[in-house]
Design an enzyme around this catalytic site. Structure first.
Site, PDB file in Angstrom:
ATOM      1  N   GLU A 132       1.364   3.862 -12.520  1.00 48.63           N
ATOM      2  CA  GLU A 132       0.178   3.918 -11.660  1.00 48.63           C
ATOM      3  C   GLU A 132      -0.901   2.954 -12.123  1.00 48.63           C
ATOM      4  OE1 GLU A 132      -2.458   5.360  -8.626  1.00 48.63           O
ATOM      5  OE2 GLU A 132      -0.288   5.490  -8.869  1.00 48.63           O
ATOM      6  N   HIS A 169      -5.462   1.864  -6.215  1.00 49.26           N
ATOM      7  CA  HIS A 169      -4.914   2.925  -5.360  1.00 49.26           C
ATOM      8  C   HIS A 169      -6.023   3.579  -4.540  1.00 49.26           C
ATOM      9  CE1 HIS A 169      -1.430   6.079  -5.067  1.00 49.26           C
ATOM     10  NE2 HIS A 169      -1.939   5.769  -3.881  1.00 49.26           N
ATOM     11  N   VAL A 170      -6.706   2.762  -3.745  1.00 50.09           N
ATOM     12  CA  VAL A 170      -7.847   3.242  -2.960  1.00 50.09           C
ATOM     13  C   VAL A 170      -7.663   3.031  -1.458  1.00 50.09           C
ATOM     14  CG1 VAL A 170      -9.524   2.966  -4.816  1.00 50.09           C
ATOM     15  CG2 VAL A 170      -9.049   1.028  -3.310  1.00 50.09           C
ATOM     16  N   THR A 188       0.843  -1.202   0.000  1.00 55.87           N
ATOM     17  CA  THR A 188       0.000   0.000   0.000  1.00 55.87           C
ATOM     18  C   THR A 188       0.872   1.243   0.000  1.00 55.87           C
ATOM     19  OG1 THR A 188      -0.099   0.017   2.421  1.00 55.87           O
ATOM     20  CG2 THR A 188      -1.881  -1.124   1.246  1.00 55.87           C
ATOM     21  N   ALA A 189       2.183   1.087  -0.237  1.00 51.90           N
ATOM     22  CA  ALA A 189       3.115   2.211  -0.146  1.00 51.90           C
ATOM     23  C   ALA A 189       3.289   2.880  -1.506  1.00 51.90           C
ATOM     24  CB  ALA A 189       4.453   1.730   0.412  1.00 51.90           C
ATOM     25  N   ARG A 190       4.247   2.417  -2.287  1.00 53.30           N
ATOM     26  CA  ARG A 190       4.494   2.930  -3.627  1.00 53.30           C
ATOM     27  C   ARG A 190       4.951   1.779  -4.515  1.00 53.30           C
ATOM     28  NH1 ARG A 190       2.087   6.730  -2.028  1.00 53.30           N
ATOM     29  NH2 ARG A 190       2.659   8.945  -2.061  1.00 53.30           N
TER      30      ARG A 190
END
Length: 336
Positions: free
Chosen positions: A275, A294-295, A245-247
């Site tokens: 992304e 990305h939620v 959940t970071a990058r």
């Protein structure tokens, strides 16, 4: 004494629910709001007139870059309150050179990410996504019952957290309520850090090898790019789950996909690089991957926390008391 003047700069379509009527009323009680509609650009004469007149700028997702030219156009500006997470891609160094104070709502945005991570850990250990698929294809439940007899579940499992970030720390606190062993790998954590009461500090190789679930919470820096690669993933136990959940840049995606295609690991992935993965990426179709767009951060009504934190910081600033979430320039690069 004149009341401070305040304006907003953000994309309206990305910041719905950030400021409700109560939040706006609190701002109006301590400041004069010079423009209700957020600025989405800084170059027009109308935008420049607003910049020239304000003491405080509340920013959010979609805020244009605050360049040296923008700083010059806002000679009265004393505070930028970012009602979102990281500010490091929004601010030119000229902001700090001008003595403008910066605060952000990363702590508020960390709450739903930590909640998402906790849910992912619990579901991963119970193999819920596999259970769902089994039940859909085998409604007699034979395959589901067989999976129930495997060594799965959330009792006496080991969770590895990579990074003692704001989110990592919130996840560690959540995990204290469960029968988990929690490992942490972070080179900046010292023996007297309060998080040491909740975790066992180990090197990343030990963490990868011992954990049933590995959850990534490190910042995206040149030094952390692809920090999780083939060597680290190979250390993970068969059947373990990797959560990001970071990058996306923190992970060697090709190495991760190779492990996932082998069927040896599971993954819960909220962030990727790019992304949006390329069309046809195996991440979209592998049965052992739970991919979300990305939620994990604040969405919908969760965004109210961002606005509330920004309002509280503005109130502190106007009252002349120390800010709780000021962003010091020396730490800017270490932020996610």
């Amino acid at each position: 004494m004149m009341r401070p003047k305040i304006a907003f700069a953000m994309a309206a379509d990305k910041t719905k629910f950030v400021f409700d009527a109560e939040a706006l009323a609190r701002l109006a009680a301590c400041c004069d709001i010079v423009r209700d509609t957020p600025l989405d650009e800084f170059n027009s004469p109308a935008a420049r007139a607003v910049l020239a007149d304000i003491d405080i700028l509340i920013t959010g997702w979609g805020c244009p870059m605050i360049s040296a030219d923008v700083v010059k156009a806002a000679p009265r500006l004393k505070l930028i309150a970012h009602a979102a997470g990281t500010v490091k891609y929004t601010l030119d160094p000229a902001v700090y050179a001008a003595g403008i104070v910066v605060t952000h709502a990363a702590d508020a945005n960390a709450v739903p990410v930590a909640e998402y991570t906790l849910a992912a850990i619990i579901f991963a250990n119970k193999r819920m996504f596999e259970m769902r698929d089994n039940y859909r294809s085998d409604q007699a439940r034979r395959s589901s019952h067989a999976l129930m007899n495997e060594p799965i579940g959330n009792y006496h499992r080991t969770i590895g957290l990579v990074g003692a970030s704001r989110i990592g720390r919130k996840v560690a606190k959540f995990l204290t309520g469960f029968d988990f062993t929690v490992l942490l790998s972070d080179p900046f954590v010292q023996a007297d850090d309060p998080i040491m009461e909740m975790v066992e500090l180990v090197d990343i190789e030990t963490l990868m090898g011992r954990s049933d679930v590995v959850s990534l919470h490190a910042p995206s820096l040149p030094a952390t790019r692809a920090m999780i690669g083939a060597r680290q993933l190979a250390l993970m136990r068969d059947g373990a789950t990797f959560i990001n959940t970071a990058r996306g840049a923190l992970v060697d995606e090709a190495a991760l996909i190779a492990e996932l295609q082998s069927g040896r690991l599971h993954a819960v992935i909220d962030v990727t690089e790019p992304e949006i993965p390329a069309a046809g990426s195996p991440l979209f179709s592998l049965p052992n991957v739970f991919l979300t767009p990305h939620v994990a951060g604040a969405i919908g009504m969760e965004r109210l926390r961002l606005g509330q934190l920004a309002v509280e910081e503005v109130e502190r600033f106007v009252a002349g008391v120390p800010l709780e979430f000021a962003v010091e320039p020396a730490l800017l690069e270490r932020l996610a």
